[in-house]
Design an enzyme around this catalytic site. Structure first.
Site, PDB file in Angstrom:
ATOM      1  N   GLY A 107       0.748  -1.244   0.000  1.00 35.28           N
ATOM      2  CA  GLY A 107       0.000   0.000   0.000  1.00 35.28           C
ATOM      3  C   GLY A 107       0.778   1.292   0.000  1.00 35.28           C
ATOM      4  O   GLY A 107       0.207   2.349  -0.256  1.00 35.28           O
ATOM      5  N   GLU A 141       3.689  -6.765   2.219  1.00 37.18           N
ATOM      6  CA  GLU A 141       3.445  -7.197   0.825  1.00 37.18           C
ATOM      7  C   GLU A 141       3.563  -6.013  -0.127  1.00 37.18           C
ATOM      8  O   GLU A 141       2.617  -5.680  -0.843  1.00 37.18           O
ATOM      9  CB  GLU A 141       2.034  -7.788   0.713  1.00 37.18           C
ATOM     10  CG  GLU A 141       1.752  -8.942   1.635  1.00 37.18           C
ATOM     11  CD  GLU A 141       0.264  -9.319   1.669  1.00 37.18           C
ATOM     12  OE1 GLU A 141      -0.548  -8.648   0.989  1.00 37.18           O
ATOM     13  OE2 GLU A 141      -0.075 -10.275   2.369  1.00 37.18           O
ATOM     14  N   GLY A 195       4.206  -3.809  -3.337  1.00 33.94           N
ATOM     15  CA  GLY A 195       4.279  -4.043  -4.778  1.00 33.94           C
ATOM     16  C   GLY A 195       4.738  -2.766  -5.465  1.00 33.94           C
ATOM     17  O   GLY A 195       5.894  -2.609  -5.853  1.00 33.94           O
ATOM     18  N   ARG A 196       3.813  -1.814  -5.547  1.00 27.87           N
ATOM     19  CA  ARG A 196       4.066  -0.568  -6.258  1.00 27.87           C
ATOM     20  C   ARG A 196       5.368   0.122  -5.811  1.00 27.87           C
ATOM     21  O   ARG A 196       6.154   0.556  -6.640  1.00 27.87           O
ATOM     22  CB  ARG A 196       2.890   0.386  -5.995  1.00 27.87           C
ATOM     23  CG  ARG A 196       2.930   1.650  -6.819  1.00 27.87           C
ATOM     24  CD  ARG A 196       1.919   2.667  -6.265  1.00 27.87           C
ATOM     25  NE  ARG A 196       0.625   2.114  -6.017  1.00 27.87           N
ATOM     26  CZ  ARG A 196      -0.407   2.124  -6.875  1.00 27.87           C
ATOM     27  NH1 ARG A 196      -0.269   2.693  -8.050  1.00 27.87           N
ATOM     28  NH2 ARG A 196      -1.566   1.604  -6.536  1.00 27.87           N
ATOM     29  N   ARG A 230      -3.637   2.854 -16.564  1.00 29.69           N
ATOM     30  CA  ARG A 230      -3.863   3.590 -15.318  1.00 29.69           C
ATOM     31  C   ARG A 230      -4.527   4.973 -15.515  1.00 29.69           C
ATOM     32  O   ARG A 230      -5.451   5.304 -14.766  1.00 29.69           O
ATOM     33  CB  ARG A 230      -2.564   3.723 -14.513  1.00 29.69           C
ATOM     34  CG  ARG A 230      -1.939   2.373 -14.147  1.00 29.69           C
ATOM     35  CD  ARG A 230      -0.867   2.469 -13.073  1.00 29.69           C
ATOM     36  NE  ARG A 230      -1.450   2.793 -11.790  1.00 29.69           N
ATOM     37  CZ  ARG A 230      -1.459   3.985 -11.247  1.00 29.69           C
ATOM     38  NH1 ARG A 230      -0.874   4.985 -11.849  1.00 29.69           N
ATOM     39  NH2 ARG A 230      -2.040   4.196 -10.084  1.00 29.69           N
ATOM     40  N   TYR A 263      -7.995   4.938 -13.547  1.00 27.04           N
ATOM     41  CA  TYR A 263      -7.979   5.610 -12.229  1.00 27.04           C
ATOM     42  C   TYR A 263      -7.737   7.106 -12.337  1.00 27.04           C
ATOM     43  O   TYR A 263      -7.377   7.739 -11.346  1.00 27.04           O
ATOM     44  CB  TYR A 263      -6.863   5.050 -11.339  1.00 27.04           C
ATOM     45  CG  TYR A 263      -6.737   3.559 -11.313  1.00 27.04           C
ATOM     46  CD1 TYR A 263      -7.673   2.772 -10.647  1.00 27.04           C
ATOM     47  CD2 TYR A 263      -5.668   2.929 -11.922  1.00 27.04           C
ATOM     48  CE1 TYR A 263      -7.534   1.402 -10.618  1.00 27.04           C
ATOM     49  CE2 TYR A 263      -5.522   1.555 -11.893  1.00 27.04           C
ATOM     50  CZ  TYR A 263      -6.472   0.796 -11.243  1.00 27.04           C
ATOM     51  OH  TYR A 263      -6.324  -0.555 -11.215  1.00 27.04           O
ATOM     52  N   CYS A 304      -9.579   3.383 -30.506  1.00 28.73           N
ATOM     53  CA  CYS A 304     -10.880   3.997 -30.767  1.00 28.73           C
ATOM     54  C   CYS A 304     -11.691   4.138 -29.487  1.00 28.73           C
ATOM     55  O   CYS A 304     -12.731   3.480 -29.314  1.00 28.73           O
ATOM     56  CB  CYS A 304     -11.661   3.127 -31.753  1.00 28.73           C
ATOM     57  SG  CYS A 304     -10.671   2.657 -33.148  1.00 28.73           S
ATOM     58  N   TYR A 344       1.850  -2.012 -12.131  1.00 34.27           N
ATOM     59  CA  TYR A 344       0.500  -2.009 -12.695  1.00 34.27           C
ATOM     60  C   TYR A 344       0.505  -1.400 -14.103  1.00 34.27           C
ATOM     61  O   TYR A 344      -0.428  -0.699 -14.494  1.00 34.27           O
ATOM     62  CB  TYR A 344      -0.474  -1.279 -11.753  1.00 34.27           C
ATOM     63  CG  TYR A 344      -0.456  -1.859 -10.350  1.00 34.27           C
ATOM     64  CD1 TYR A 344      -0.909  -3.148 -10.108  1.00 34.27           C
ATOM     65  CD2 TYR A 344       0.071  -1.127  -9.271  1.00 34.27           C
ATOM     66  CE1 TYR A 344      -0.857  -3.696  -8.832  1.00 34.27           C
ATOM     67  CE2 TYR A 344       0.127  -1.673  -7.991  1.00 34.27           C
ATOM     68  CZ  TYR A 344      -0.337  -2.958  -7.781  1.00 34.27           C
ATOM     69  OH  TYR A 344      -0.281  -3.498  -6.529  1.00 34.27           O
TER      70      TYR A 344
HETATM   71  N1  LLP Z   1      -1.459  -7.100  -0.828  1.00 30.92           N
HETATM   72  C1  LLP Z   1      -2.734  -7.155  -1.223  1.00 30.92           C
HETATM   73  C2  LLP Z   1      -3.647  -8.077  -0.547  1.00 30.92           C
HETATM   74  C3  LLP Z   1      -3.188  -6.332  -2.276  1.00 30.92           C
HETATM   75  O1  LLP Z   1      -4.464  -6.382  -2.639  1.00 30.92           O
HETATM   76  C4  LLP Z   1      -2.280  -5.449  -2.913  1.00 30.92           C
HETATM   77  C5  LLP Z   1      -2.722  -4.608  -4.030  1.00 30.92           C
HETATM   78  C6  LLP Z   1      -0.944  -5.441  -2.464  1.00 30.92           C
HETATM   79  C7  LLP Z   1      -0.569  -6.268  -1.419  1.00 30.92           C
HETATM   80  C8  LLP Z   1       0.101  -4.558  -3.094  1.00 30.92           C
HETATM   81  O2  LLP Z   1      -0.204  -3.230  -2.889  1.00 30.92           O
HETATM   82  P1  LLP Z   1       0.823  -2.075  -3.324  1.00 30.92           P
HETATM   83  O3  LLP Z   1       2.030  -2.154  -2.416  1.00 30.92           O
HETATM   84  O4  LLP Z   1       1.190  -2.320  -4.724  1.00 30.92           O
HETATM   85  O5  LLP Z   1       0.057  -0.825  -3.135  1.00 30.92           O
HETATM   86  N2  LLP Z   1      -4.001  -1.516 -10.234  1.00 30.92           N
HETATM   87  C9  LLP Z   1      -4.005  -0.488  -9.215  1.00 30.92           C
HETATM   88  C10 LLP Z   1      -3.500  -1.016  -7.895  1.00 30.92           C
HETATM   89  C11 LLP Z   1      -4.274  -2.202  -7.369  1.00 30.92           C
HETATM   90  C12 LLP Z   1      -3.756  -2.709  -6.062  1.00 30.92           C
HETATM   91  C13 LLP Z   1      -4.408  -3.989  -5.685  1.00 30.92           C
HETATM   92  N3  LLP Z   1      -3.892  -4.613  -4.491  1.00 30.92           N
HETATM   93  C14 LLP Z   1      -3.181   0.704  -9.702  1.00 30.92           C
HETATM   94  O6  LLP Z   1      -2.663   0.670 -10.809  1.00 30.92           O
HETATM   95  O7  LLP Z   1      -3.062   1.703  -8.985  1.00 30.92           O
END
Ligand code: LLP
Length: 428
Positions: free
Chosen positions: A241, A276, A278-279, A315, A319, A346, A375
């Site tokens: 997050g 966890e 990601g981003r 994105r 969003y 299109c 993403y």
């Molecule tokens: N753990 C769980 C259970 C999640 O649902 C997510 C992301 C993460 C970890 C990783 O979160 P991060 O560190 O990446 O914020 N497609 C969207 C983002 C969707 C996130 C979904 N869950 C975008 O492009 O902003």
């Protein structure tokens, strides 16, 4: 430019030691370009923030699941957060250990659960009574024991885009914190289940740490209560997050403030802390390189039409996300224009920026769409029968093709001219 891995050198944008205009000439456009150093440094920032704790940093595969990137993170010692059998397959294909994997997600199929049990993953983050009962049944049949955490919904407002906020009671995710305790006590009595963790994930692209602290406090309190009731809680998973600065005015968030706050409590309870992210590991490590096809004016509006489109990076369309767009070659004294930067698809939603002030570019010039490592490619599709871009990983002056560009043959692979006919299904 905030990220040091992408810089202007002699008027040209480079990634580490590689000139991006040379990359475009050699590999074509649109292309995703990733910096290995950027990924490693961001992962290590997590490692060092959690250094004094028992920890497991599980990179969230959904953010960017390319095997090369999983391999880089595996070599750094990362675990993995997955949400599907496909992601587990990728982790294993990249040489990752199943024992470092946590399986999240609100709707896991029996096939996926069986696969994860057979591979003996670390744990499941469960989101419902029905799911826990299924895992128990399948684990008992396979003579395995499943370690589970319940994903608790701490009812904290993550203050982010509504599509990526997940921690409020009205969301589909997790289990209400008020009912979680009873569910834990029930689950603890089921066969082949060990209730070892408490987890949460309140949303993505958080630009303040306060909601994470609030959620952490609530689930630590729950973990303490569960222990008092005799449950063997050993780990706490705070999800992902942490946001990244898509705009230069966005704050650059660090996990340190959260760890400073909760670290002493985690240590006192001798819990293993799992995250966890990601981003925040991969977003700033990537750009989408695209070439200007043409410019045009409709009414009073200027358009810069590029060869990347919403199918490559969705994105902005999905969003209303902001991505900085820069010219790969800087020319001094160049005029600026206000324009929409759009793709050829299109759909009116096919844009990367609207009414953006950018350098006045001409057909043939290259643009880099920044902060596209997370993403980006994972959400790409073949809409308008557009082959997906290639993915390139830069390490110093080395370029590896992490995924080759798709061909027209790739587009139709698996399709047929109605030659496979099934006559053995029941007809209505
Ligand atoms: N753990 C769980 C259970 C999640 O649902 C997510 C992301 C993460 C970890 C990783 O979160 P991060 O560190 O990446 O914020 N497609 C969207 C983002 C969707 C996130 C979904 N869950 C975008 O492009 O902003």
């Amino acid at each position: 430019m905030p990220e040091s891995e992408f810089q202007f050198r002699d008027g040209t944008l480079v990634c580490e030691d590689v000139d991006l205009s040379a990359v475009a000439d050699r590999f074509g456009t649109p292309s995703y370009v990733y910096s290995k150093h950027a990924i490693v440094s961001r992962y290590r920032a997590y490692e060092s923030a959690l250094a004094g704790l028992r920890r497991r940093i599980c990179y969230s595969v959904k953010a960017n699941s390319n095997l090369s990137i999983l391999d880089v993170l595996r070599a750094e010692g990362a675990g993995f957060d997955i949400v599907s059998g496909g992601e587990l397959y990728r982790v294993l294909a990249a040489g990752g250990e199943a024992s470092s994997v946590v399986f999240s997600g609100v709707g896991k199929t029996e096939g996926e659960i069986r696969f994860a049990l057979q591979e003996e993953i670390h744990s499941f983050n469960c989101e419902s009574l029905a799911e826990i009962e299924t895992i128990s049944r399948l684990a008992a049949t396979l003579e395995r024991t499943a370690s589970i955490a319940i994903r608790v919904n701490p009812d904290v407002d993550a203050v982010t885009h509504p599509y990526i906020s997940t921690g409020l009671r009205e969301h589909k995710f997790g289990v209400d914190i008020a009912t979680a305790e009873e569910l834990y006590c029930y689950a603890a009595k089921l066969p082949a289940i060990v209730t070892e963790g408490v987890s949460c994930h309140i949303g993505s692209q958080l630009l303040t740490i306060d909601p994470l602290i609030e959620a952490a406090d609530r689930i630590i309190t729950l973990a303490e209560r569960l222990r008092t009731r005799g449950l063997p809680i050993r780990h706490l998973d705070l999800g992902g997050g942490l946001g990244v600065p898509y705009r230069s005015s966005d704050p650059a968030l660090s996990i340190n403030a959260l760890i400073d706050h909760i670290g002493p409590k985690i240590r006192a309870l001798d819990l293993m802390l799992m995250l966890e992210p990601g981003r925040s590991v991969v977003a700033e490590a990537g750009v989408l390189l695209t070439r200007v096809l043409l410019t045009k004016q409709n009414g009073g509006k200027k358009f810069v039409v590029v060869d990347a489109a919403m199918n490559d990076l969705i994105r902005p369309a999905l969003y209303q996300a902001h991505h900085e767009i820069v010219s790969v070659r800087q020319a001094s004294g160049r005029e600026h224009i206000q324009a929409d930067v759009v793709g050829p698809i299109c759909e009116t939603g096919d844009f990367f920026a609207r009414g953006r002030v950018i350098e006045a570019v001409e057909a043939g010039e290259l643009l880099a769409i920044r902060t596209a490592g997370a993403y980006g490619f994972v959400l790409a599709c073949n809409y308008n029968s557009r082959p997906r871009p290639c993915e390139l990983l830069i390490d110093g002056s080395h370029i590896s093709v992490a995924k080759r560009r798709e061909s027209y043959e790739d587009l139709v692979r698996g399709e047929s001219l109605s030659t496979i006919v099934h006559t053995d299904l029941e007809t209505a």
